[in-house]
Enzyme design. Structure first.
Site, PDB file in Angstrom:
ATOM      1  N   SER A 185      51.856  23.585  39.905  1.00 18.60           N
ATOM      2  CA  SER A 185      52.518  22.910  41.033  1.00 18.60           C
ATOM      3  C   SER A 185      53.561  23.791  41.710  1.00 18.60           C
ATOM      4  CB  SER A 185      53.152  21.613  40.589  1.00 18.60           C
ATOM      5  OG  SER A 185      52.992  21.377  39.228  1.00 18.60           O
ATOM      6  N   LYS A 242      45.438  42.190  31.883  1.00 21.42           N
ATOM      7  CA  LYS A 242      46.392  41.139  32.238  1.00 21.42           C
ATOM      8  C   LYS A 242      46.024  39.897  31.434  1.00 21.42           C
ATOM      9  CE  LYS A 242      46.117  37.938  34.497  1.00 21.42           C
ATOM     10  NZ  LYS A 242      45.792  36.492  34.232  1.00 21.42           N
ATOM     11  N   THR A 273      39.025  39.690  27.168  1.00 23.72           N
ATOM     12  CA  THR A 273      40.220  38.968  27.517  1.00 23.72           C
ATOM     13  C   THR A 273      40.165  38.529  28.964  1.00 23.72           C
ATOM     14  OG1 THR A 273      42.591  38.980  27.514  1.00 23.72           O
ATOM     15  CG2 THR A 273      41.520  40.938  28.335  1.00 23.72           C
TER      16      THR A 273
END
Lengths: 413, 413
Positions: free
Chosen positions: B413, B184, B195
């Protein structure tokens, strides 16, 4: 290309007074742009002392090579700057273009080509047709005058949305001397010696060696401490010219940078350079916010500088600033990736005066609302304390907005 | 957050066969996301050999610290991965969360906490409530089965727009062994060891030391050769688990990476890792194009790597690719700023098969149309020959689009 003026542009431009010993003219030579000036000539009627710093790029432009060679003599009679074409990666044609421009300028001014300095800014890799200068430099040398500073700053712009000028005064032997400066640059800005292009002129009488020393002393904390996009240009050029005309008014010659009589001048030079450097950040391509990053408590000043630059160049930090998101986790990431000594559990982070993290975790008194209020400002201070040493550094940058992507997705075409 | 699937997503996902010795389950623990799985458990009913590489960040996440400590024993019985919260820069609370998770998993599986491995991905700096796992791990261990690979790859996604899986086979002693992998990551991708998160499982019987050697051998040219945004994560984790179940079918144990019987496996591992690494680039945040950068003729392989990375990480190069602009001058800039040996007048540059620059200037046969045709493709190959040595490197990246700015302006956010 962006036409909208940066919201961070100055409300008014500094008024630059004439400086005895230098005359300026601009012209539209049609290098790339239509309906605007693109060439600037500065004439020093008597030889001016000159100092310069240039890009550390391994692929410097032809004008950078040309200036480096001429700088050895430390004397300047003319400066020719064009926008629209960087004359970089132009091989033999590039060298021929610098030679033809210098020859034309030398003829126009009445000096040797080795007393001419050159700078070019714009597209990389396209041959520059210097014959366009040859035809205008003679006329320009005749009509040049002392009050063209703002015109000059406009003529050297590329993706800049406003001209960048600044002025200071200093005292030598009780006599006021002046320093005027201009700069250009909005993208490909991560100077590693100087910014895209900046020129400072003073009427003080300072020997080239002393001038070079003072320039070198201040470039690290000013032009080399700004970054727009981490991309160091092939053409970065910062030169200072000292006409010496103030000797006539009693400001004696400065022969060494360590002469106490040079202190006021050196301080004014540093202030002028910082002023211009910050103006570049505030006109960073697509910029909507100015960001000042201070790193303290690092293992060394060099380590602090690397960490500050790692934060300033992080796309994730810059996009968070653009989104007014107090995403301090990305500051942690940027500290961590810098490769310099850091102890996670001693790290503290502030946005403005709001401490958001301390001792390796979120501040116990963390207030999202307080941190968000800071992010809504035009000018944002980010401070990181490593808590392991006394190394300090400060770097200026701007946010990364969609406008940056837009400007740079179709700048050349 | 981006919901639109990357245009570079695979047309169909690889079908991953069960691998003897491993069972998988996913669940929705409600860590951050609504209506999706966010926790993945892998159970090794008998101890599997394990090898791993982790971020070089100086501010690593708590799970990275935890895995590093457990890796010394080289044995795994369980892997727990959550998305939505990185458990990074969470101080003492972070360590407590890893301990509680490991304890819960150990109870569920019937092993020691030192045989559990953990990875977390998501927001940095927010405390992770590990009690949410404690309640689900027991059930998950019971229902885990061999055919949940794609579900697992989905459960560990954050801003990824598609799950990343790959499978290969190899021969040991004439017997076919399998390798399944998942990964991912879409942003904060410039792995400097591994990664964001990637897990590979094989039924081959390979001792931990040999597994670690093979992993280390291939990570440089695969996961460490991709970059989305130059930002190295706090959480990069790549682990390989070898269940050894294939011994029952006659594939003997591999005790050393230099055993000739390991060759086929090592090659398959390298291919699998490259496949997953490229899938990450193709799902780079906002990516619309895959870019392969090859540097040849450099002073050394290390120099070639630095130059390739300088090009791959340049915002100006990446925005030019986004704008389909064959702006090769920016390649010159990125070569020049890399700090490695380069001779401007020996440099040559290709976009696809079109040579655009040679001998330090624009190619005499330069065709804007031909270069532009290359830029319109989904997959763009950029090649630079330095002409000074034999150093070679290859790096994969993606373009920088307005969508990257959008995704990262409001991710948290």
């Amino acid at each position: 290309m962006a036409t909208e003026i940066s919201p961070l542009a100055p409300k008014s431009y500094a008024q630059l007074p004439p400086i005895a010993g230098v005359r300026i003219e601009t012209a539209a030579a049609g290098i790339k742009y239509k309906d605007r000036t693109d060439v600037m000539l500065m004439v020093f009627d008597r030889p001016a002392a000159v100092a310069g710093v240039f890009t550390t790029s391994k692929c410097p432009s032809a004008p950078v090579d040309f200036c480096r060679a001429n700088l050895a003599d430390g004397q300047a009679r003319a400066l020719v700057v064009n926008s629209g074409n960087a004359n970089a990666f132009t091989g033999k044609k590039g060298r021929e273009a610098t030679e033809l421009t210098a020859k034309s300028a030398a003829e126009a001014v009445g000096c040797k080509p080795s007393e001419v300095f050159l700078a070019s800014t714009g597209v990389i890799g396209e041959p520059l047709d210097a014959s366009k200068f040859a035809s205008v430099l003679g006329t320009m040398a005749g009509s040049a005058s002392g009050d063209r500073w703002l015109d000059a700053a406009r003529a050297i712009m590329t993706t800049d949305t406003y001209p960048k000028v600044a002025t200071r005064t200093a005292k030598i032997d009780g006599v006021t001397v002046r320093l005027n400066g201009m700069a250009k640059g909005a993208g490909m800005i991560a100077p590693d010696m100087a910014t895209m292009l900046s020129f400072v002129v003073t009427d003080a009488d300072i020997e080239p060696g002393a001038l070079q020393t003072m320039l070198g002393r201040h470039v690290g904390s000013t032009f080399n401490a700004v970054t727009v996009d981490s991309d160091t240009s092939t053409s970065d050029t910062l030169m200072v010219f000292a006409t010496g005309a103030a000797t006539e008014r009693g400001a004696g010659a400065i022969r060494s940078a360590s002469d106490p009589r040079a202190r006021s001048f050196s301080k004014a030079l540093a202030e002028l350079m910082e002023d211009l450097a910050i103006q570049i950040v505030r006109d960073g391509e697509g910029a909507r916010k100015q960001v000042e990053i201070t790193v303290t408590g690092a293992a060394s000043a060099k380590a602090a500088g690397r960490i500050a630059r790692s934060i300033a160049n992080s796309p994730l930090v810059k996009t968070a600033v653009a989104g007014e998101d107090a995403n301090w986790g990305r500051i942690v990431m940027a500290v961590g990736k810098a490769g310099e000594k850091a102890e996670r559990d001693k790290l503290a982070i502030w946005f403005g005066d709001v401490r958001v993290a301390v001792d390796g975790e979120r501040d116990p008194g963390y207030s999202e609302a307080a941190a968000s209020d800071v992010m809504k400002q035009d000018e944002i201070a980010i401070r990181v304390d490593l808590g392991i040493g006394r190394g300090k550094a400060r770097v200026f940058t701007c946010d990364l907005t969609k406008a940056y992507v837009e400007i740079n997705g179709d700048y050349r075409s």
